[in-house]
Write a protein that holds these residues in place. Structure first.
Motif, short mmCIF file in Angstrom:
data_model
loop_
_atom_site.label_atom_id
_atom_site.label_comp_id
_atom_site.label_asym_id
_atom_site.label_seq_id
_atom_site.Cartn_x
_atom_site.Cartn_y
_atom_site.Cartn_z
N GLU A 106 1.07 -0.79 -0.08
CA GLU A 106 0.26 -0.22 0.16
C GLU A 106 1.06 1.11 0.31
O GLU A 106 1.24 2.03 -0.36
N TYR A 148 -7.97 10.88 -12.95
CA TYR A 148 -9.18 11.30 -12.01
C TYR A 148 -9.50 12.93 -12.76
O TYR A 148 -8.39 14.01 -12.00
N THR A 208 -16.29 11.14 -10.63
CA THR A 208 -16.15 10.01 -11.48
C THR A 208 -16.32 8.67 -10.79
O THR A 208 -15.47 8.91 -9.53
N PRO A 209 -17.14 7.64 -10.69
CA PRO A 209 -17.25 6.66 -9.69
C PRO A 209 -15.58 5.88 -9.07
O PRO A 209 -15.24 5.36 -8.53
N ALA A 210 -14.28 6.23 -10.52
CA ALA A 210 -13.28 5.70 -10.62
C ALA A 210 -12.55 6.44 -9.11
O ALA A 210 -11.88 5.97 -8.29
N GLU A 211 -13.05 7.68 -9.48
CA GLU A 211 -12.40 9.15 -8.33
C GLU A 211 -12.54 8.76 -7.42
O GLU A 211 -11.74 9.12 -6.13
N GLN A 212 -13.94 8.32 -7.03
CA GLN A 212 -14.69 7.94 -5.74
C GLN A 212 -13.62 7.66 -5.26
O GLN A 212 -13.53 6.70 -4.40
N LYS A 213 -13.88 5.79 -5.62
CA LYS A 213 -12.92 4.84 -5.36
C LYS A 213 -11.86 4.45 -4.58
O LYS A 213 -11.11 4.81 -4.48
N LEU A 214 -11.02 5.31 -5.60
CA LEU A 214 -9.67 6.25 -5.28
C LEU A 214 -10.25 6.65 -4.06
O LEU A 214 -9.10 6.31 -3.58
N ASP A 245 -12.08 6.85 -1.42
CA ASP A 245 -11.72 6.21 -0.43
C ASP A 245 -11.10 5.32 -0.03
O ASP A 245 -11.04 4.99 1.20
N ARG A 246 -10.30 4.78 -1.69
CA ARG A 246 -9.05 3.81 -0.54
C ARG A 246 -7.92 4.60 -0.33
O ARG A 246 -7.18 4.75 0.65
#
Length: 104
Positions: free
Chosen positions: A34, A44, A82-88, A90-91
């Motif tokens: 990580e 993003y 975007t969903p991808a940016e939200q997922k990023l 969150d991670r």
């Protein structure tokens, strides 16, 4: 010569163990930890806007990316994430923010 190769292999294995990823003689088996998380800014849109003063092909580490989001949260268009940016995001919060997003 063989002894030098064995010593180098052991050194690489020890280094890999201390960096939290698995050693393999083939880079196909590389699994980053990580801590090795790098973010390509161009992928993003909201992060790209925050990095307006960086090169187009900029890559930032995860801790820097989270700091950028937190420090500049007031400039983020939340509906445009975007969903991808939200997922990023969150991670990043889970890994580098210990589960907490501290917007300035």
């Amino acid at each position: 010569m063989r002894a030098a190769n064995i010593a180098l292999t052991r050194t690489l294995q020890n280094l890999c163990n201390s960096r939290n990823f698995t050693y393999s003689s083939s880079m196909d088996d590389y699994t980053p930890s990580e801590d090795d998380m790098n973010v390509k800014v161009n992928k993003y849109p909201q992060l790209r806007q925050l990095c307006w003063n960086r090169p187009n092909d900029a890559v930032v580490d995860g801790q820097t990316a989270l700091a950028l989001y937190e420090r500049n949260w007031r400039f983020i268009d939340h509906d445009a994430l975007t969903p991808a940016e939200q997922k990023l995001l969150d991670r990043l919060v889970a890994v580098h923010g210990n589960g907490h997003f501290l917007a300035a």
